[in-house]
Design a protein around this motif. Structure first.
Motif, mmCIF file in Angstrom:
data_model
loop_
_atom_site.group_PDB
_atom_site.id
_atom_site.type_symbol
_atom_site.label_atom_id
_atom_site.label_comp_id
_atom_site.label_asym_id
_atom_site.label_seq_id
_atom_site.Cartn_x
_atom_site.Cartn_y
_atom_site.Cartn_z
ATOM 1 N N LEU A 27 88.121 -30.925 -27.451
ATOM 2 C CA LEU A 27 88.546 -29.532 -27.436
ATOM 3 C C LEU A 27 88.380 -28.951 -28.830
ATOM 4 N N VAL A 28 87.741 -27.796 -28.904
ATOM 5 C CA VAL A 28 87.533 -27.105 -30.174
ATOM 6 C C VAL A 28 88.289 -25.783 -30.107
ATOM 7 N N GLY A 29 89.342 -25.661 -30.926
ATOM 8 C CA GLY A 29 90.135 -24.440 -30.951
ATOM 9 C C GLY A 29 89.487 -23.391 -31.840
ATOM 10 N N VAL A 30 89.478 -22.149 -31.377
ATOM 11 C CA VAL A 30 88.785 -21.091 -32.111
ATOM 12 C C VAL A 30 89.640 -19.833 -32.215
ATOM 13 N N VAL A 31 89.351 -19.073 -33.258
ATOM 14 C CA VAL A 31 89.829 -17.691 -33.403
ATOM 15 C C VAL A 31 88.641 -16.810 -33.043
ATOM 16 N N HIS A 32 88.817 -15.957 -32.075
ATOM 17 C CA HIS A 32 87.694 -15.210 -31.509
ATOM 18 C C HIS A 32 86.902 -14.472 -32.582
ATOM 19 N N ASP A 33 85.597 -14.738 -32.604
ATOM 20 C CA ASP A 33 84.631 -14.066 -33.482
ATOM 21 C C ASP A 33 84.767 -14.441 -34.956
ATOM 22 N N HIS A 34 85.638 -15.380 -35.297
ATOM 23 C CA HIS A 34 85.790 -15.716 -36.714
ATOM 24 C C HIS A 34 84.626 -16.608 -37.154
ATOM 25 N N PRO A 35 84.054 -16.357 -38.344
ATOM 26 C CA PRO A 35 82.908 -17.169 -38.784
ATOM 27 C C PRO A 35 83.243 -18.652 -38.942
ATOM 28 N N ARG A 73 68.177 -15.741 -34.448
ATOM 29 C CA ARG A 73 69.067 -15.919 -35.595
ATOM 30 C C ARG A 73 70.121 -16.985 -35.299
ATOM 31 N N THR A 74 70.554 -17.672 -36.359
ATOM 32 C CA THR A 74 71.590 -18.699 -36.232
ATOM 33 C C THR A 74 72.717 -18.394 -37.205
ATOM 34 N N PRO A 75 73.938 -18.133 -36.710
ATOM 35 C CA PRO A 75 74.286 -18.027 -35.291
ATOM 36 C C PRO A 75 73.772 -16.716 -34.694
ATOM 37 N N PRO A 76 73.816 -16.567 -33.380
ATOM 38 C CA PRO A 76 73.360 -15.324 -32.762
ATOM 39 C C PRO A 76 74.166 -14.129 -33.260
ATOM 40 N N ALA A 77 73.531 -12.958 -33.242
ATOM 41 C CA ALA A 77 74.200 -11.745 -33.733
ATOM 42 C C ALA A 77 75.315 -11.288 -32.809
ATOM 43 N N PHE A 78 75.224 -11.638 -31.523
ATOM 44 C CA PHE A 78 76.215 -11.203 -30.547
ATOM 45 C C PHE A 78 76.823 -12.416 -29.851
ATOM 46 N N GLY A 79 78.028 -12.231 -29.333
ATOM 47 C CA GLY A 79 78.637 -13.259 -28.504
ATOM 48 C C GLY A 79 79.555 -14.226 -29.207
ATOM 49 N N GLY A 80 79.731 -14.073 -30.524
ATOM 50 C CA GLY A 80 80.704 -14.880 -31.243
ATOM 51 C C GLY A 80 80.521 -16.370 -31.061
ATOM 52 N N GLU A 81 81.664 -17.072 -30.983
ATOM 53 C CA GLU A 81 81.632 -18.532 -30.925
ATOM 54 C C GLU A 81 81.031 -19.058 -29.611
ATOM 55 N N VAL A 151 66.456 -4.228 -22.899
ATOM 56 C CA VAL A 151 67.704 -3.660 -23.404
ATOM 57 C C VAL A 151 68.764 -4.756 -23.488
ATOM 58 N N ARG A 152 69.399 -4.880 -24.642
ATOM 59 C CA ARG A 152 70.486 -5.839 -24.820
ATOM 60 C C ARG A 152 71.765 -5.056 -25.067
ATOM 61 N N LEU A 153 72.723 -5.223 -24.169
ATOM 62 C CA LEU A 153 73.971 -4.476 -24.240
ATOM 63 C C LEU A 153 75.073 -5.342 -24.833
ATOM 64 N N GLU A 154 75.871 -4.727 -25.675
ATOM 65 C CA GLU A 154 77.045 -5.406 -26.219
ATOM 66 C C GLU A 154 78.265 -4.881 -25.486
ATOM 67 N N VAL A 155 78.913 -5.752 -24.711
ATOM 68 C CA VAL A 155 80.020 -5.312 -23.867
ATOM 69 C C VAL A 155 81.276 -5.064 -24.690
ATOM 70 N N ASP A 156 81.577 -5.966 -25.606
ATOM 71 C CA ASP A 156 82.765 -5.826 -26.456
ATOM 72 C C ASP A 156 82.349 -5.765 -27.914
ATOM 73 N N SER A 157 83.003 -4.904 -28.669
ATOM 74 C CA SER A 157 82.746 -4.853 -30.102
ATOM 75 C C SER A 157 83.317 -6.114 -30.749
ATOM 76 N N PRO A 158 82.547 -6.780 -31.598
ATOM 77 C CA PRO A 158 83.059 -8.002 -32.231
ATOM 78 C C PRO A 158 84.224 -7.693 -33.159
ATOM 79 N N VAL A 159 85.136 -8.648 -33.275
ATOM 80 C CA VAL A 159 86.259 -8.518 -34.205
ATOM 81 C C VAL A 159 85.723 -8.726 -35.614
ATOM 82 N N SER A 160 86.129 -7.879 -36.533
ATOM 83 C CA SER A 160 85.666 -8.022 -37.916
ATOM 84 C C SER A 160 86.778 -8.608 -38.782
#
Length: 248
Positions: A27-35, A73-81, A151-160
């Motif tokens: 199990l890998v615990g994550v904070v959404h969109d955190h680098p 690109r690595t990591p991808p620009a969209f989709g977070g972790e 067309v590539r759609l971003e459904v949710d804005s990434p957390v900054s």
């Protein structure tokens, strides 16, 4: 992950490993969109090369994140972790282990019936479920559009955050720890509603059951929200008859 043993983003506080004869669930615990979290999942998935990659996503949403993972690109620009994990995986067996699905809805209905909760709790749970289901459908629609067009759609804005992947591992890890501490402080100060805690209980039980089933296919790496990590690890340990060891 021995080659990264000095990296503060890979400490055992964010990783749990449960062993069973048929396979290990990491199990890998994550904070959404955190680098720091994106780095951690990429490293865990690449190093462990699991037979199954499991993500805390509804199955309906998964195709969109698979599209994001096709980024050069690595990591991808969209989709977070989530897309970072998919991109790093050598397996084609990638699954979403969150609701809503039909088994999840049956579990939720049974739990609500047993709970006999107030109408306010029921409305809160159903309201949250509706929101998640709508977002999952938007993800599936966006994936379908991407598959048919350029067309590539971003459904949710990434957390900054105040850091990004170019910052040092130490700065990233410090930022992530601070984010986790703030979230815990908020939860300690403001008791979550019964609907929220009830929904989390059902989701975590559902994820435990899915992961316990998937480990029959071999080794699994599962990416889950940091606040779910300990409870999912404990539930899996009970189901699989092992110990939920912190990993490094």
């Amino acid at each position: 992950m021995d080659s990264h043993h000095d990296d503060p983003r890979l400490t055992g506080e964010h990783l749990r490993s449960i062993d069973a004869p048929t396979g290990t669930v990491t199990l890998v615990g994550v904070v959404h969109d955190h680098p720091a979290s994106a780095f951690r999942v990429r490293t865990a998935v690449a190093d462990r090369a699991p037979d199954v990659l499991a993500l805390e996503l509804p199955p309906l949403s998964l195709p969109l994140f698979e599209r994001y993972a096709e980024d050069t690109r690595t990591p991808p620009a969209f989709g977070g972790e989530a897309s970072a994990a998919i991109q790093a995986a050598s397996t084609d067996r990638v699954v979403g282990v969150d609701g809503p699905t039909l088994p999840f809805l049956r579990r939720l209905a049974a739990a609500l019936y047993r709970e006999g909760g107030s109408m306010g709790t029921v409305r809160g749970v159903l309201g949250g479920l509706t929101s998640v289901a709508k977002n999952a459908l938007r993800c599936r629609l966006a994936a379908s559009i991407a598959a048919l067009t350029s067309v590539r759609l971003e459904v949710d804005s990434p957390v900054s955050y105040a850091v990004d992947r170019t910052d040092s591992p130490e700065r990233q890890a410090e930022s992530e720890r601070a984010q986790i501490a703030r979230a815990r402080a908020v939860m300690d100060t403001f008791e979550p509603s019964r609907a929220t805690s009830f929904g989390d209980d059902v989701r975590e039980t559902h994820m435990v059951d899915r992961l316990a089933d998937l480990r029959g296919e071999g080794d699994v790496v599962a990416v889950v929200g940091r606040h779910h990590l300990d409870r999912v690890a404990e539930g899996l340990s009970e189901r699989m008859g092992g110990d939920a060891d912190s990993d490094r």
